[in-house]
Design a protein around this motif. Sequence first.
Motif, PDB file in Angstrom:
ATOM      1  N   ILE A 253      29.282  51.263 -13.738  1.00 10.34           N
ATOM      2  CA  ILE A 253      28.132  50.354 -13.781  1.00 10.34           C
ATOM      3  C   ILE A 253      28.575  48.925 -13.499  1.00 10.34           C
ATOM      4  O   ILE A 253      27.923  48.188 -12.751  1.00 10.34           O
ATOM      5  CB  ILE A 253      27.437  50.450 -15.153  1.00 10.34           C
ATOM      6  N   ALA A 254      29.711  48.526 -14.074  1.00  7.14           N
ATOM      7  CA  ALA A 254      30.242  47.186 -13.825  1.00  7.14           C
ATOM      8  C   ALA A 254      30.599  47.010 -12.360  1.00  7.14           C
ATOM      9  O   ALA A 254      30.351  45.948 -11.770  1.00  7.14           O
ATOM     10  CB  ALA A 254      31.460  46.933 -14.710  1.00  7.14           C
ATOM     11  N   ASP A 255      31.199  48.045 -11.736  1.00  2.54           N
ATOM     12  CA  ASP A 255      31.540  47.978 -10.314  1.00  2.54           C
ATOM     13  C   ASP A 255      30.298  47.747  -9.462  1.00  2.54           C
ATOM     14  O   ASP A 255      30.300  46.937  -8.530  1.00  2.54           O
ATOM     15  CB  ASP A 255      32.232  49.269  -9.872  1.00  2.54           C
ATOM     16  N   VAL A 256      29.239  48.465  -9.786  1.00  5.61           N
ATOM     17  CA  VAL A 256      28.001  48.346  -9.006  1.00  5.61           C
ATOM     18  C   VAL A 256      27.373  46.970  -9.187  1.00  5.61           C
ATOM     19  O   VAL A 256      26.942  46.336  -8.220  1.00  5.61           O
ATOM     20  CB  VAL A 256      27.002  49.454  -9.405  1.00  5.61           C
ATOM     21  N   LEU A 257      27.329  46.473 -10.405  1.00  3.41           N
ATOM     22  CA  LEU A 257      26.652  45.218 -10.702  1.00  3.41           C
ATOM     23  C   LEU A 257      27.427  43.995 -10.221  1.00  3.41           C
ATOM     24  O   LEU A 257      26.834  43.039  -9.712  1.00  3.41           O
ATOM     25  CB  LEU A 257      26.408  45.100 -12.209  1.00  3.41           C
ATOM     26  N   PHE A 258      28.765  44.032 -10.371  1.00  2.00           N
ATOM     27  CA  PHE A 258      29.559  42.826 -10.121  1.00  2.00           C
ATOM     28  C   PHE A 258      30.350  42.856  -8.816  1.00  2.00           C
ATOM     29  O   PHE A 258      30.700  41.805  -8.282  1.00  2.00           O
ATOM     30  CB  PHE A 258      30.530  42.583 -11.283  1.00  2.00           C
ATOM     31  N   ASP A 260      29.624  45.355  -6.139  1.00  2.00           N
ATOM     32  CA  ASP A 260      28.921  46.120  -5.097  1.00  2.00           C
ATOM     33  C   ASP A 260      29.719  47.334  -4.635  1.00  2.00           C
ATOM     34  O   ASP A 260      29.714  47.686  -3.449  1.00  2.00           O
ATOM     35  CB  ASP A 260      28.605  45.218  -3.889  1.00  2.00           C
TER      36      ASP A 260
END
Length: 295
Positions: A253-258, A260
């Motif tokens: 989730i962090a990879d996706v949010l911060f 991309d």
Amino acid sequence: MDLKGIGLRIGATAFFTLMVLFIKWLSDTVPVGQVVFFRSAFALIPLVLFLVWTRDFPSGLKTNRPGSHVIRCVLGCLAMFASFASLKYLPLSHASIIGYLAPVLAVVLAAILLGETVNGARWFGVLFGFAGVLVLVLPTIAEANVDTSYFLGVGLALAMAILTAGAKVQIRSLALTENAGAIAFYFALTCTVAGLATLPFGWTLPDWNQLGLLVCTGVAGGIAHILMTLSYQYSEVSKLAAFEYLSLVFAVIADVLFFDILPKPAFYAAAACIVLATLVVALKDGHHKGQTAFR
């Protein structure tokens, strides 16, 4: 089911994931000892506030088991140094897979030292969750260029996993009789002193961004330790072990949010294994309680 303990453990995992993200950003520019100091010193802020809120400060810091606290603090402090150092030499995925050996080792140590009965549901949850991690990271490991620094990182990560497992079992033992905030407080204080002792070996002057990350690392770590220690008051080490794998979900989730970064197909298979593992432990384990032999 120990739903309160499970909820606290999931919250702790979320804050630990946030803390590791900050540390990864700092690992190439800030010395390990300096990171340990800030992570521990600023963790004392939420810990003291927690003790004040529960009206346990300073009375809650009293203990009849100083020796047990020393063992927990030494194991945890060494694990922290090894963990932070390994991030300098290993890709995050490699460090994570080795770190996930800690829950497996904790189950074994809990059975040996605490006398907990590790039933089939718990073994399935931990081992199947670990299999999910393998599904996620083995393709990356197969492509790695192995060199001397890589083996150093592997050694540090293995040491971290072993020390962390021992610290978790010790926390479970302490949590049966000691104040949760006190357990976390003494650990943070020990690591603060140990981190400060590395000052003569060279610290960097952080810029404002680095300083902000260092402070946030400490605050997130302090909150995580409160939640983790409280969780062991409501459930057993072997039951909560599988829930640590949820940090992979939080990391994605962090990879996706911060960043991309979208998950690759292997993630979905790994996520299925991890979710199944946590559901088995939470829903099929029932109200079984292990017997505690080590006080």
